[in-house]
Write an enzyme that holds these catalytic residues in place. Sequence first.
Site, PDB file in Angstrom:
ATOM      1  N   SER A 204      23.260 -26.759  15.722  1.00 37.69           N
ATOM      2  CA  SER A 204      23.185 -27.084  17.307  1.00 37.69           C
ATOM      3  C   SER A 204      21.677 -26.791  17.467  1.00 37.69           C
ATOM      4  O   SER A 204      21.607 -26.755  18.732  1.00 37.69           O
ATOM      5  CB  SER A 204      24.277 -25.903  17.518  1.00 37.69           C
TER       6      SER A 204
ATOM      7  N   TYR B  44      13.004 -22.783  12.821  1.00 43.95           N
ATOM      8  CA  TYR B  44      14.630 -23.220  12.030  1.00 43.95           C
ATOM      9  C   TYR B  44      14.876 -24.427  12.668  1.00 43.95           C
ATOM     10  O   TYR B  44      15.390 -24.929  11.407  1.00 43.95           O
ATOM     11  CB  TYR B  44      15.456 -21.834  12.356  1.00 43.95           C
TER      12      TYR B  44
ATOM     13  N   LYS C 176      15.850 -27.478  11.067  1.00 34.54           N
ATOM     14  CA  LYS C 176      16.983 -28.337  10.507  1.00 34.54           C
ATOM     15  C   LYS C 176      16.575 -29.986  11.041  1.00 34.54           C
ATOM     16  O   LYS C 176      18.011 -31.139  10.627  1.00 34.54           O
ATOM     17  CB  LYS C 176      18.228 -27.691  11.241  1.00 34.54           C
TER      18      LYS C 176
ATOM     19  N   ASN D  38      27.423 -21.899  16.055  1.00 33.44           N
ATOM     20  CA  ASN D  38      27.960 -20.722  16.200  1.00 33.44           C
ATOM     21  C   ASN D  38      28.573 -20.264  15.462  1.00 33.44           C
ATOM     22  O   ASN D  38      30.211 -19.694  15.845  1.00 33.44           O
ATOM     23  CB  ASN D  38      27.393 -20.057  17.045  1.00 33.44           C
TER      24      ASN D  38
ATOM     25  N   ARG E 173      15.576 -12.895  23.154  1.00 40.64           N
ATOM     26  CA  ARG E 173      14.703 -12.941  21.980  1.00 40.64           C
ATOM     27  C   ARG E 173      14.085 -14.662  22.484  1.00 40.64           C
ATOM     28  O   ARG E 173      14.725 -15.233  22.303  1.00 40.64           O
ATOM     29  CB  ARG E 173      15.879 -13.114  21.351  1.00 40.64           C
TER      30      ARG E 173
ATOM     31  N   ASP F  96      15.842 -18.619  21.386  1.00 40.12           N
ATOM     32  CA  ASP F  96      17.329 -18.564  21.861  1.00 40.12           C
ATOM     33  C   ASP F  96      17.434 -19.617  23.210  1.00 40.12           C
ATOM     34  O   ASP F  96      16.672 -20.016  23.896  1.00 40.12           O
ATOM     35  CB  ASP F  96      17.955 -16.791  22.644  1.00 40.12           C
TER      36      ASP F  96
HETATM   37  N1  LIG Z   1      26.510 -19.368  10.326  1.00 37.06           N
HETATM   38  C1  LIG Z   1      26.198 -19.894  11.241  1.00 37.06           C
HETATM   39  O1  LIG Z   1      26.600 -20.979  12.646  1.00 37.06           O
HETATM   40  C2  LIG Z   1      25.657 -22.042  10.995  1.00 37.06           C
HETATM   41  C3  LIG Z   1      25.017 -22.385  12.335  1.00 37.06           C
HETATM   42  C4  LIG Z   1      24.410 -23.639  12.333  1.00 37.06           C
HETATM   43  C5  LIG Z   1      23.735 -24.105  11.030  1.00 37.06           C
HETATM   44  N2  LIG Z   1      24.377 -23.140   9.757  1.00 37.06           N
HETATM   45  C6  LIG Z   1      23.490 -23.850   8.690  1.00 37.06           C
HETATM   46  O2  LIG Z   1      24.681 -23.582   7.891  1.00 37.06           O
HETATM   47  C7  LIG Z   1      24.940 -22.949   6.264  1.00 37.06           C
HETATM   48  C8  LIG Z   1      25.360 -22.429   5.477  1.00 37.06           C
HETATM   49  O3  LIG Z   1      25.409 -20.928   6.229  1.00 37.06           O
HETATM   50  P1  LIG Z   1      25.892 -19.570   6.032  1.00 37.06           P
HETATM   51  O4  LIG Z   1      25.873 -19.045   7.430  1.00 37.06           O
HETATM   52  O5  LIG Z   1      26.849 -20.170   5.018  1.00 37.06           O
HETATM   53  O6  LIG Z   1      24.475 -18.572   5.554  1.00 37.06           O
HETATM   54  P2  LIG Z   1      24.412 -18.054   4.221  1.00 37.06           P
HETATM   55  O7  LIG Z   1      23.304 -17.001   4.894  1.00 37.06           O
HETATM   56  O8  LIG Z   1      25.851 -17.198   4.384  1.00 37.06           O
HETATM   57  O9  LIG Z   1      24.348 -18.651   3.114  1.00 37.06           O
HETATM   58  C9  LIG Z   1      23.497 -19.621   2.722  1.00 37.06           C
HETATM   59  C10 LIG Z   1      23.343 -19.536   1.014  1.00 37.06           C
HETATM   60  O10 LIG Z   1      22.480 -21.139   0.783  1.00 37.06           O
HETATM   61  C11 LIG Z   1      21.958 -19.241  -0.591  1.00 37.06           C
HETATM   62  N3  LIG Z   1      20.007 -20.109  -0.601  1.00 37.06           N
HETATM   63  C12 LIG Z   1      19.422 -19.540   0.555  1.00 37.06           C
HETATM   64  N4  LIG Z   1      18.032 -20.593   0.097  1.00 37.06           N
HETATM   65  C13 LIG Z   1      18.591 -20.628  -1.353  1.00 37.06           C
HETATM   66  C14 LIG Z   1      17.074 -21.037  -1.469  1.00 37.06           C
HETATM   67  N5  LIG Z   1      15.790 -21.578  -1.869  1.00 37.06           N
HETATM   68  N6  LIG Z   1      18.444 -21.943  -3.224  1.00 37.06           N
HETATM   69  C15 LIG Z   1      19.715 -21.867  -3.838  1.00 37.06           C
HETATM   70  N7  LIG Z   1      20.247 -21.438  -2.553  1.00 37.06           N
HETATM   71  C16 LIG Z   1      19.921 -20.886  -1.174  1.00 37.06           C
HETATM   72  C17 LIG Z   1      21.671 -17.989  -0.003  1.00 37.06           C
HETATM   73  O11 LIG Z   1      21.864 -17.386  -0.777  1.00 37.06           O
HETATM   74  C18 LIG Z   1      23.757 -18.259   0.106  1.00 37.06           C
HETATM   75  O12 LIG Z   1      24.905 -17.868   0.032  1.00 37.06           O
HETATM   76  C19 LIG Z   1      23.034 -22.957   6.760  1.00 37.06           C
HETATM   77  O13 LIG Z   1      22.758 -24.401   5.781  1.00 37.06           O
HETATM   78  C20 LIG Z   1      23.092 -23.201   7.933  1.00 37.06           C
HETATM   79  O14 LIG Z   1      21.753 -22.571   8.381  1.00 37.06           O
HETATM   80  C21 LIG Z   1      25.181 -22.220   9.743  1.00 37.06           C
END
Ligand SMILES: NC(=O)c1ccc[n+]([C@@H]2O[C@H](COP(=O)([O-])OP(=O)(O)OC[C@H]3O[C@@H](n4cnc5c(N)ncnc54)[C@H](O)[C@@H]3O)[C@@H](O)[C@H]2O)c1
Length: 350
Positions: free
Chosen positions: A128, A151, A155, A180, A308, A311
């Site tokens: 988002s 970031y 994306k 989120n 921040r 944001d």
């Molecule tokens: N959590 C949220 O609210 C949210 C919102 C928008 C987008 N996202 C996206 O969703 C995805 C998952 O997010 P999440 O919240 O589970 O985060 P997370 O940090 O829990 O999971 C990310 C995983 O990717 C692995 N990783 C990172 N760099 C790596 C690399 N170079 N090679 C291999 N593995 C690698 C990490 O070890 C981790 O296990 C991400 O792409 C994040 O940008 C998450």
Amino acid sequence: MPYEIKEQKVLVTGGAGFIGSNLIDSLLLNDNTVVCLDNFSTGNIGNLEDAKKNSNFTLLEGDIRDRETCMKAVAGCEYVFHQAALGSVPRSIADPITSTEVNILGFVNLLFAAKEAGVKRFVYAASSSTYGDHQALPKVEHVIGNSLSPYAITKYVDELFAKNFSDIYGIETVGLRYFNVFGRRQDPDGAYAAVIPRFVSNLIQHQSPYINGDGSNSRDFTYIDNVIQANLLAAAVPSIVFKERLKEYQSSTAGVPEVIKEAAISEVFNVAFGARTSLNELAVAIKKGLTPYDKAISQVEFQYGPNRAGDVAHSMASIHKGKMVLGYNPQYSFKAGLNEACAWYWEKMK
Ligand SMILES: NC(=O)c1ccc[n+]([C@@H]2O[C@H](COP(=O)([O-])OP(=O)(O)OC[C@H]3O[C@@H](n4cnc5c(N)ncnc54)[C@H](O)[C@@H]3O)[C@@H](O)[C@H]2O)c1
């Protein structure tokens, strides 16, 4: 669900993380063979405890910045769920180079490997944050603003690459712009922890959580099970159905640009609940959710500090496109999800 991913070989990158590990558990329940690629930079082996007991699960420890590793991981897979990335706006401001390497170069490595391996569909975690400084609410997929952080740029660039690969090479790609996400297994620790696990963890320890800004900023907090549903549907809806529904969506919605012809599928969808909650409302809701477990939590006060950098003030999604095209139907409201999350964290941290 009308369409399912069943008995397929799939790759989940970032599978040791919060969203990836929950996705793996759902895929294994449906008798899929799952390969997980993760370098454990922010992920945790504990998240894979259940998966590791399943003979259909393979863990590959490696980095998506390495092209050979990506090729090896994707071999023989029909679907890819690309979750690996370095999340967090502040992390990307502190170290834009590593976020760029992982989130863009790593993304292209994997997309390239998927196209070489002939995967049926490449489903990936978008964000988002791509809406940037655009003020309108709710957010609709085809209207975005300027990016506010490294970031967010990474994306958005991923979306551009996905579209370009679909146009040039014909690989089907579906980006899911998560709003989120929260729920079980989201890490409460570290400088870059997300707001819900951070507040929950602080309150369980009777520490005052810290709110950035005056608490009026709002978000479309999305429970993990809604996100899993969206991922499974994004992979499972057959191409012909996807294209028909997309045409209906495009012709029924003002301002949506082109009608796809014979081009390969390459679309993005908001993944959210479609409502918003201010940080002040969130603070009250979490206290309420935890007080049944420990009455003293109701007495803990919140502290306030400056906003921040990077944001956005408010965020709320339109989920109309996902509903129409994917059949997305989120089952958990923010409140219902929060109750589940509070129960899970209390059990884990008490
Ligand atoms: N959590 C949220 O609210 C949210 C919102 C928008 C987008 N996202 C996206 O969703 C995805 C998952 O997010 P999440 O919240 O589970 O985060 P997370 O940090 O829990 O999971 C990310 C995983 O990717 C692995 N990783 C990172 N760099 C790596 C690399 N170079 N090679 C291999 N593995 C690698 C990490 O070890 C981790 O296990 C991400 O792409 C994040 O940008 C998450």
